[in-house]
Design an enzyme around this catalytic site. Structure first.
Site, PDB file in Angstrom:
ATOM      1  N   LEU A  29       3.440   3.072  11.642  1.00 41.08           N
ATOM      2  CA  LEU A  29       3.281   4.296  12.572  1.00 41.08           C
ATOM      3  C   LEU A  29       1.837   4.438  12.989  1.00 41.08           C
ATOM      4  CD1 LEU A  29       5.319   6.280  14.115  1.00 41.08           C
ATOM      5  CD2 LEU A  29       4.611   7.860  12.182  1.00 41.08           C
ATOM      6  N   ASP A  30       1.659   4.462  14.332  1.00 37.23           N
ATOM      7  CA  ASP A  30       0.634   4.695  15.093  1.00 37.23           C
ATOM      8  C   ASP A  30       0.519   6.441  15.454  1.00 37.23           C
ATOM      9  OD1 ASP A  30      -1.803   5.168  16.333  1.00 37.23           O
ATOM     10  OD2 ASP A  30      -1.209   3.990  18.253  1.00 37.23           O
ATOM     11  N   ASP A  71     -10.794   7.622  -9.632  1.00 32.03           N
ATOM     12  CA  ASP A  71      -9.653   7.429  -8.797  1.00 32.03           C
ATOM     13  C   ASP A  71      -8.387   7.678  -9.338  1.00 32.03           C
ATOM     14  OD1 ASP A  71     -10.477   6.993  -6.031  1.00 32.03           O
ATOM     15  OD2 ASP A  71     -10.984   4.694  -6.351  1.00 32.03           O
ATOM     16  N   TYR A  98     -15.829   7.307  -2.448  1.00 27.61           N
ATOM     17  CA  TYR A  98     -15.027   6.267  -3.274  1.00 27.61           C
ATOM     18  C   TYR A  98     -15.274   6.650  -4.741  1.00 27.61           C
ATOM     19  CZ  TYR A  98     -13.873   3.850   1.019  1.00 27.61           C
ATOM     20  OH  TYR A  98     -13.511   3.299   2.312  1.00 27.61           O
ATOM     21  N   ASN A 145      -5.071  11.161   2.409  1.00 27.05           N
ATOM     22  CA  ASN A 145      -6.373  11.279   2.019  1.00 27.05           C
ATOM     23  C   ASN A 145      -7.284  10.757   3.235  1.00 27.05           C
ATOM     24  OD1 ASN A 145      -5.678   8.698   1.933  1.00 27.05           O
ATOM     25  ND2 ASN A 145      -6.571   8.128  -0.101  1.00 27.05           N
TER      26      ASN A 145
END
Length: 402
Positions: free
Chosen positions: A84-85, A181, A151, A108
């Site tokens: 989905l754009d 993470d 990250y 996120n």
């Protein structure tokens, strides 16, 4: 329908909970994966032209090219895929319609990105006051660092984790595992679970900000507290019963942590003087002498022999294994820790993915469907919110969905 008549998936804790997963890479997708394993209907929403980068990462180039890289497969099961754009007006309208029937939205995106599209938490929670909105961030929202991208590796550096994890020459070392993470994913999944429980009483949703940097410091809680402590501090030697030792054929990690274990260790080794030590001050004081005594002793047996011998007297100890060795330990198969996904492509091998580090006596974590290809369920999901097939085709033609 009585609970006993439900299917196994219908008996899982989050059956009937719908989760919109607007995350990518690792921490966010892993969070949503935990909810999916426990029965939630998780819809993974990705831009058609810029899907989750994890889809293209892994050791098999053919799987990567198909958007089914192993980094994606390990956290994609039980989800449905909607490409989905959200940069398009139609895409945003579809997301808002999905929010109307959702219980949880986890994202996120970089700070401010969704707000700029009119899809920030205030807008979404005003539209659906029962929505639990969870943002997974690097440094949390609302301060000068909120826009800093992050990250796992840079959080390890920024948080002091690397400074406390040094190589033999003393240089800071990044852990080989992306544990921040994963820990952040677990923390977010726990926060969402608690908010769902809270909603049963309040009837209202919640806004959650789960930060990777905060998670890293939480994982070092005693060390972080000691770093801030302004009272008297005494230096402590490296404890003899904890740490790696060279054996006749490799490294062994010894874990004789408390006084009882220390006593058993030294009684078995024939050193009553060390066995008689009682209390932390005594152990700290004798640590250099005990370590000096252990070094030649450990060279007298292989790591496997020491492992068996120490286990027999109740001392935690393990030889330093490779990941290839660890993943093949027999008890993992007996426990059902790995779930084998069928080969996703002709010529590819099946992929064994970790399931969960816990089990239930009944209706626990399980994989029912393989990780979806990009946009595999787009038409199905849009049909559920009332979009007619002709409209779906028109949206696809305009690139709003894939």
């Amino acid at each position: 329908m009585s609970p006993r008549s439900l299917s196994p998936s219908g008996q899982r804790p989050f059956h009937g909970i719908r989760v919109l997963d607007l995350t990518h890479v690792l921490a966010g997708p892993f969070c949503a994966y935990q909810l999916a394993l426990l029965g939630a209907d998780v819809i993974k929403i990705e831009p058609p032209q810029m899907p989750d980068t994890a889809r293209g990462r892994g050791p098999d180039d053919a799987l990567n090219a198909a958007g089914l890289g192993i980094n994606y497969l390990v956290q994609g099961s039980n989800k449905r895929s909607l490409a989905l754009d959200l940069a398009s007006e139609d895409g945003r309208a579809i997301l808002l319609d999905l929010v109307d029937g959702a219980d949880v939205l986890v994202e996120n995106y970089r700070a401010g990105a969704l707000d700029a599209l009119g899809l920030g938490p205030q807008t979404l929670c005003a539209r659906n006051p029962r929505l639990i909105h969870c943002s997974i961030t690097g440094f949390a929202r609302g301060h000068e660092r909120e826009t800093v991208n992050a990250y796992d590796n840079v959080i390890q550096a920024a948080s002091g984790v690397m400074a406390r994890t040094t190589g033999r020459s003393g240089e800071p070392v990044k852990s080989g595992a992306s544990f921040i993470d994963y820990a952040t994913g677990y923390a977010a999944a726990f926060a969402i679970s608690a908010a769902l429980f809270q909603r049963q009483a309040s009837g209202r949703g919640q806004v959650i900000d789960c930060a990777m940097f905060d998670t890293a410091l939480t994982l070092m809680a005693p060390e972080a507290a000691a770093a801030l402590y302004e009272g008297p501090v005494q230096p402590r030697p490296k404890e003899a019963g904890l740490g790696t030792y060279e054996t006749a054929d490799g490294l062994l990690m010894l874990g004789a942590f408390n006084t009882r274990q220390n006593r058993r260790l030294w009684q078995a080794l024939g050193r009553p003087d060390f066995a008689a030590l009682d209390g932390w001050p005594a152990l700290w004081g004798a640590a250099p002498a005990m370590r000096e005594a252990l070094v030649p002793i450990m060279h007298t047996r292989s790591a496997a022999e020491w492992e068996d011998w120490l286990h027999a007297i109740g001392i935690p100890a393990e030889r330093v294994r490779t990941l290839d060795e660890a993943a093949r330990l027999p008890h993992l198969h007996e426990r059902g820790f790995f779930h084998t996904l069928d080969a996703a492509l002709p010529g590819a091998a099946p992929v064994a993915v970790p399931l969960a580090p816990f089990t239930y006596a009944a209706a626990g974590p399980a994989i029912d469907r393989p990780p979806p290809r990009l946009g595999e369920h787009s038409a199905e999901i849009l049909g559920e919110i009332g979009r007619a097939p002709a409209e779906v085709e028109a949206l696809k033609a305009r690139g709003v969905i894939a």
